[in-house]
Design a protein around this motif. Structure first.
Motif, PDB file in Angstrom:
ATOM      1  N   SER A  46       0.864  -1.181   0.000  1.00  0.00           N
ATOM      2  CA  SER A  46       0.000   0.000   0.000  1.00  0.00           C
ATOM      3  C   SER A  46       0.901   1.232   0.000  1.00  0.00           C
ATOM      4  N   TRP A  47       0.361   2.317  -0.511  1.00  0.00           N
ATOM      5  CA  TRP A  47       1.108   3.566  -0.554  1.00  0.00           C
ATOM      6  C   TRP A  47       0.126   4.727  -0.661  1.00  0.00           C
ATOM      7  N   THR A  48       0.617   5.896  -0.342  1.00  0.00           N
ATOM      8  CA  THR A  48      -0.227   7.086  -0.365  1.00  0.00           C
ATOM      9  C   THR A  48       0.103   7.929  -1.588  1.00  0.00           C
ATOM     10  N   SER A  49      -0.939   8.298  -2.330  1.00  0.00           N
ATOM     11  CA  SER A  49      -0.770   9.123  -3.519  1.00  0.00           C
ATOM     12  C   SER A  49      -0.322  10.525  -3.126  1.00  0.00           C
ATOM     13  N   THR A  50       0.683  11.023  -3.824  1.00  0.00           N
ATOM     14  CA  THR A  50       1.150  12.391  -3.547  1.00  0.00           C
ATOM     15  C   THR A  50       0.198  13.427  -4.141  1.00  0.00           C
ATOM     16  N   HIS A  51      -0.656  13.018  -5.073  1.00  0.00           N
ATOM     17  CA  HIS A  51      -1.582  13.952  -5.720  1.00  0.00           C
ATOM     18  C   HIS A  51      -2.789  14.279  -4.852  1.00  0.00           C
ATOM     19  N   ASN A  52      -3.351  13.243  -4.197  1.00  0.00           N
ATOM     20  CA  ASN A  52      -4.571  13.492  -3.429  1.00  0.00           C
ATOM     21  C   ASN A  52      -4.541  12.930  -2.010  1.00  0.00           C
ATOM     22  N   GLY A  53      -3.423  12.326  -1.607  1.00  0.00           N
ATOM     23  CA  GLY A  53      -3.290  11.789  -0.267  1.00  0.00           C
ATOM     24  C   GLY A  53      -4.081  10.521  -0.009  1.00  0.00           C
ATOM     25  N   LYS A  54      -4.616   9.933  -1.072  1.00  0.00           N
ATOM     26  CA  LYS A  54      -5.437   8.734  -0.924  1.00  0.00           C
ATOM     27  C   LYS A  54      -4.555   7.485  -0.836  1.00  0.00           C
ATOM     28  N   LEU A  55      -4.957   6.554   0.018  1.00  0.00           N
ATOM     29  CA  LEU A  55      -4.261   5.277   0.149  1.00  0.00           C
ATOM     30  C   LEU A  55      -4.604   4.408  -1.058  1.00  0.00           C
ATOM     31  N   LEU A  56      -3.589   3.897  -1.740  1.00  0.00           N
ATOM     32  CA  LEU A  56      -3.753   3.051  -2.916  1.00  0.00           C
ATOM     33  C   LEU A  56      -3.000   1.746  -2.708  1.00  0.00           C
ATOM     34  N   TYR A  57      -3.292   0.778  -3.547  1.00  0.00           N
ATOM     35  CA  TYR A  57      -2.689  -0.549  -3.408  1.00  0.00           C
ATOM     36  C   TYR A  57      -2.095  -1.029  -4.724  1.00  0.00           C
ATOM     37  N   ASP A  58      -1.043  -1.815  -4.604  1.00  0.00           N
ATOM     38  CA  ASP A  58      -0.497  -2.550  -5.739  1.00  0.00           C
ATOM     39  C   ASP A  58      -0.887  -4.003  -5.528  1.00  0.00           C
ATOM     40  N   LEU A  59      -1.417  -4.614  -6.587  1.00  0.00           N
ATOM     41  CA  LEU A  59      -1.898  -5.988  -6.528  1.00  0.00           C
ATOM     42  C   LEU A  59      -1.190  -6.841  -7.565  1.00  0.00           C
ATOM     43  N   THR A  60      -1.226  -8.141  -7.354  1.00  0.00           N
ATOM     44  CA  THR A  60      -0.858  -9.096  -8.384  1.00  0.00           C
ATOM     45  C   THR A  60      -2.149  -9.765  -8.821  1.00  0.00           C
ATOM     46  N   GLU A  61      -2.473  -9.630 -10.091  1.00  0.00           N
ATOM     47  CA  GLU A  61      -3.647 -10.302 -10.648  1.00  0.00           C
ATOM     48  C   GLU A  61      -3.294 -11.782 -10.750  1.00  0.00           C
ATOM     49  N   LEU A  62      -3.997 -12.617 -10.013  1.00  0.00           N
ATOM     50  CA  LEU A  62      -3.592 -14.009  -9.882  1.00  0.00           C
ATOM     51  C   LEU A  62      -3.804 -14.844 -11.130  1.00  0.00           C
ATOM     52  N   SER A  63      -4.786 -14.521 -11.937  1.00  0.00           N
ATOM     53  CA  SER A  63      -5.047 -15.344 -13.123  1.00  0.00           C
ATOM     54  C   SER A  63      -3.922 -15.276 -14.140  1.00  0.00           C
ATOM     55  N   GLY A  64      -3.189 -14.179 -14.175  1.00  0.00           N
ATOM     56  CA  GLY A  64      -2.090 -14.049 -15.139  1.00  0.00           C
ATOM     57  C   GLY A  64      -0.786 -13.631 -14.501  1.00  0.00           C
ATOM     58  N   ASN A  65      -0.760 -13.577 -13.175  1.00  0.00           N
ATOM     59  CA  ASN A  65       0.432 -13.153 -12.439  1.00  0.00           C
ATOM     60  C   ASN A  65       0.920 -11.785 -12.924  1.00  0.00           C
ATOM     61  N   ARG A  66      -0.045 -10.900 -13.186  1.00  0.00           N
ATOM     62  CA  ARG A  66       0.240  -9.570 -13.720  1.00  0.00           C
ATOM     63  C   ARG A  66       0.172  -8.518 -12.616  1.00  0.00           C
ATOM     64  N   ALA A  67       1.115  -7.604 -12.587  1.00  0.00           N
ATOM     65  CA  ALA A  67       1.132  -6.531 -11.596  1.00  0.00           C
ATOM     66  C   ALA A  67       0.112  -5.460 -11.969  1.00  0.00           C
ATOM     67  N   ARG A  68      -0.612  -4.980 -10.963  1.00  0.00           N
ATOM     68  CA  ARG A  68      -1.556  -3.869 -11.125  1.00  0.00           C
ATOM     69  C   ARG A  68      -1.215  -2.839 -10.063  1.00  0.00           C
ATOM     70  N   ALA A  69      -0.970  -1.610 -10.474  1.00  0.00           N
ATOM     71  CA  ALA A  69      -0.533  -0.567  -9.547  1.00  0.00           C
ATOM     72  C   ALA A  69      -1.587   0.512  -9.369  1.00  0.00           C
ATOM     73  N   GLY A  70      -1.592   1.110  -8.176  1.00  0.00           N
ATOM     74  CA  GLY A  70      -2.451   2.257  -7.908  1.00  0.00           C
ATOM     75  C   GLY A  70      -3.923   1.932  -7.854  1.00  0.00           C
ATOM     76  N   ILE A  71      -4.275   0.819  -7.225  1.00  0.00           N
ATOM     77  CA  ILE A  71      -5.673   0.387  -7.167  1.00  0.00           C
ATOM     78  C   ILE A  71      -6.388   1.104  -6.029  1.00  0.00           C
ATOM     79  N   ASP A  72      -7.535   1.681  -6.353  1.00  0.00           N
ATOM     80  CA  ASP A  72      -8.372   2.381  -5.381  1.00  0.00           C
ATOM     81  C   ASP A  72      -9.123   1.349  -4.537  1.00  0.00           C
ATOM     82  N   PRO A  73      -9.008   1.401  -3.211  1.00  0.00           N
ATOM     83  CA  PRO A  73      -9.662   0.397  -2.371  1.00  0.00           C
ATOM     84  C   PRO A  73     -11.191   0.434  -2.438  1.00  0.00           C
TER      85      PRO A  73
END
Length: 124
Positions: A46-73
């Protein structure tokens, strides 16, 4: 006329930790009616956006083992372990019809029976 019961809204969990399993919906694809808008992911950080201060998440999409960044909870929901393990927890262990058990329940039962046998053998 019968009244409809009130719909209970799911309150999103506001904080996830590394390793949590979640369901994520990509809002733009969903609203455009495009396929592939919902997937299962594992929280990596998890990390905090410098643009709006919102907490965001980086995920691994399990079906393809693909990285997804900046996901809104707001577009994530937890996948509880109890739901994933429900078939094992409710397997009809006392019945003779093992076909009524799902493969996961059978695998779990076999693993534990094998462990019990090896423990008994070691004690002899």
């Amino acid at each position: 006329m019968a009244q409809q019961p009130p719909v209970q809204a799911v309150q999103p969990r506001t904080h996830y930790i590394k390793g949590d399993m979640v369901l994520f919906r990509e809002a733009e694809r969903f609203w455009l009616g495009l396929p592939g808008h919902t997937f299962v992911g594992r929280v990596e950080r998890s990390w905090t956006s410098t643009h709006n201060g919102k907490l965001l998440y980086d995920l691994t999409e399990l079906s393809g083992n693909r990285a997804r960044a900046g996901i809104d909870p707001e577009y994530m929901r937890p996948l509880p372990a109890a739901d994933a393990m429900h078939d094992i927890d409710t397997a009809p262990l006392s019945g003779t019809d093992t076909g009524a058990m799902t493969p996961a329940a059978v695998a779990w039962l076999r693993q534990h029976l094998a462990q019990d046998r090896s423990t008994l053998s070691a004690q002899r």
